[in-house]
Design a protein around this motif. Structure first.
Motif, PDB file in Angstrom:
ATOM      1  N   ASN A 187       0.804  -1.222   0.000  1.00 26.81           N
ATOM      2  CA  ASN A 187       0.000   0.000   0.000  1.00 26.81           C
ATOM      3  C   ASN A 187       0.838   1.274   0.000  1.00 26.81           C
ATOM      4  O   ASN A 187       0.296   2.377  -0.079  1.00 26.81           O
TER       5      ASN A 187
ATOM      6  N   TYR B 164       2.712   2.128  -2.374  1.00 22.98           N
ATOM      7  CA  TYR B 164       2.886   2.476  -3.791  1.00 22.98           C
ATOM      8  C   TYR B 164       4.205   1.961  -4.369  1.00 22.98           C
ATOM      9  O   TYR B 164       4.644   2.407  -5.435  1.00 22.98           O
TER      10      TYR B 164
ATOM     11  N   HIS C 219       4.908   3.143  -8.162  1.00 28.06           N
ATOM     12  CA  HIS C 219       3.589   3.236  -8.772  1.00 28.06           C
ATOM     13  C   HIS C 219       2.858   4.464  -8.235  1.00 28.06           C
ATOM     14  O   HIS C 219       3.183   4.953  -7.145  1.00 28.06           O
TER      15      HIS C 219
ATOM     16  N   SER D 199      -0.256   4.460  -7.266  1.00 25.12           N
ATOM     17  CA  SER D 199      -1.238   4.017  -6.272  1.00 25.12           C
ATOM     18  C   SER D 199      -0.765   2.693  -5.678  1.00 25.12           C
ATOM     19  O   SER D 199       0.293   2.165  -6.054  1.00 25.12           O
ATOM     20  N   ARG D 200      -1.537   2.131  -4.748  1.00 28.70           N
ATOM     21  CA  ARG D 200      -1.095   0.942  -4.025  1.00 28.70           C
ATOM     22  C   ARG D 200      -0.877  -0.239  -4.968  1.00 28.70           C
ATOM     23  O   ARG D 200      -1.652  -0.473  -5.889  1.00 28.70           O
ATOM     24  N   VAL D 201       0.190  -0.976  -4.743  1.00 27.08           N
ATOM     25  CA  VAL D 201       0.532  -2.134  -5.573  1.00 27.08           C
ATOM     26  C   VAL D 201      -0.297  -3.324  -5.105  1.00 27.08           C
ATOM     27  O   VAL D 201      -0.250  -3.705  -3.933  1.00 27.08           O
ATOM     28  N   THR D 202      -1.055  -3.908  -6.026  1.00 30.21           N
ATOM     29  CA  THR D 202      -1.992  -4.978  -5.674  1.00 30.21           C
ATOM     30  C   THR D 202      -1.558  -6.356  -6.163  1.00 30.21           C
ATOM     31  O   THR D 202      -2.035  -7.362  -5.651  1.00 30.21           O
TER      32      THR D 202
ATOM     33  N   THR E  17       4.479  -5.899 -12.066  1.00 27.11           N
ATOM     34  CA  THR E  17       3.885  -5.178 -10.929  1.00 27.11           C
ATOM     35  C   THR E  17       2.674  -4.401 -11.423  1.00 27.11           C
ATOM     36  O   THR E  17       2.697  -3.806 -12.498  1.00 27.11           O
TER      37      THR E  17
ATOM     38  N   ASP F  73      -0.801  -1.872 -10.052  1.00 21.39           N
ATOM     39  CA  ASP F  73      -1.404  -1.121  -8.951  1.00 21.39           C
ATOM     40  C   ASP F  73      -2.922  -1.119  -9.054  1.00 21.39           C
ATOM     41  O   ASP F  73      -3.508  -1.771  -9.924  1.00 21.39           O
ATOM     42  N   SER F  74      -3.572  -0.379  -8.171  1.00 21.54           N
ATOM     43  CA  SER F  74      -5.029  -0.391  -8.073  1.00 21.54           C
ATOM     44  C   SER F  74      -5.699   0.505  -9.099  1.00 21.54           C
ATOM     45  O   SER F  74      -6.924   0.574  -9.159  1.00 21.54           O
TER      46      SER F  74
END
Length: 325
Positions: A180, A182, A200, A202-205, A218, A220-221
């Motif tokens: 979270n 980023y 990133h 935003s948060r990496v999911t 990788t 992100d959201s």
């Protein structure tokens, strides 16, 4: 300070499966009756492990009608396994609920160890070849690398917030983690030293490593989903899509290094050209009709030796798909 690990005894229940166009699988098998919490498919597309809502953990040889093994993560009671991973050499599986993780042998079906963590909840797990190394992501931002045979533990403290997704190289020497904060990090499990940092907006999911040591993925959201050169840390391509955001639940690189296969939380499976980042094929898995509206999370995707695609989803179904190109 390392979290306390308690070695316990495992119980095993013994041996005994925009609008998006509708697609029809070549083959389909029901692996759990009431839906699944988690699933993984082996690197060669021959084995799947599924955590069922009402029947524990089942190990399947894809295409067979009965499971190889049926496992119970914590003995009696409800199955709450929310994360699992098959080693790249098909020898071991790691399973985890929020509080504990377990190591199993695919070759014998036997349990090897069970460890409980008393600091923060488990978010994701990954395992290296021969079960030599286990990676455990936790909600407090810490990632633990653990060697069951030697009991060696290493804490990676690079993340500042919750870790969402992790992967490990087959030899257990490298870890890829995203959270979270980023950021996704590629780091050494020998020293904990950061090798590459992937940022990133935003948060990496979701993160994934290529088993041959060529690429990292990788996502992100929001809308940045990137393929990287593991050796140099440079970007190779970004996945190209129109939607303002696209979330991925699994990602696997093809052996020939030409494609990336991804699953999503909304039934969709995509095949991407690695160099251009363009979508080259897509499928939609069967929905789980007991939820409203009917949908399914794609937990596992894999390439089969005949060129076809195999998936496992929350619908409890394993499905095989034909590639159009």
């Amino acid at each position: 300070m390392f979290p306390r690990l308690l070695l316990l005894t495992l119980l095993i229940s013994g041996s005994i499966g925009c609008s998006f166009p509708e697609t029809t699988p070549i083959k389909q098998w029901r692996h759990v009756e009431e839906g699944a919490y988690a699933a993984d498919i082996s690197a060669d597309g021959t084995i799947s492990v599924v955590s069922g809502i009402n029947n524990g953990i089942n190990v399947w040889r894809i295409g067979e009608e009965t499971p190889l093994y049926q496992w119970s993560h914590q003995g009696e009671g409800n199955n709450l396994v929310i994360s699992l991973h098959i080693s790249a050499d098909n020898t071991h599986v790691v399973t985890a609920d929020r509080e504990a993780f377990a190591l199993w042998s695919i070759e014998t079906g036997d349990p090897i160890g069970f460890w409980r963590i008393d600091e923060a909840s488990i978010r994701d797990v990954a395992i290296s070849n021969n079960g030599n190394g286990i990676l455990v992501a936790r909600s407090n931002g810490k990632v633990m690398f653990f060697e069951p045979k030697t009991q060696r533990r290493l804490e990676f403290l690079g993340h500042q917030e919750k870790v969402n997704s992790i992967d490990i190289s087959p030899n257990g020497k490298f870890a890829l983690t995203g959270g979270n904060d980023y950021i996704a990090y590629l780091w050494s499990t020998d020293t904990g030293q950061i090798i590459h940092t992937f940022t990133h907006p935003s948060r990496v999911t979701k993160v994934a490593l290529d088993d041959k040591g060529r690429f990292a993925f990788t996502a992100d959201s929001q809308d940045k989903s990137q393929v990287w050169n593991v050796q140099t840390g440079e970007a190779i391509s970004g996945l190209s899509f129109i939607a303002r955001q696209k979330i991925f639940t699994d990602a696997v690189f093809s052996d020939d290094g030409k494609y990336l296969l991804t699953g999503s939380p909304s039934r969709q499976v995509y095949l991407w050209d690695l160099k251009s980042g363009k979508e080259v094929d897509a499928w939609q898995v069967a929905s789980r009709d007991t939820v409203s509206p009917p949908t399914a999370v794609v937990y596992g995707v894999g390439f089969m030796s005949d060129g076809n695609i195999v998936t496992e989803s929350s619908s409890g179904l394993a499905e095989v798909w034909q590639r159009s190109k």
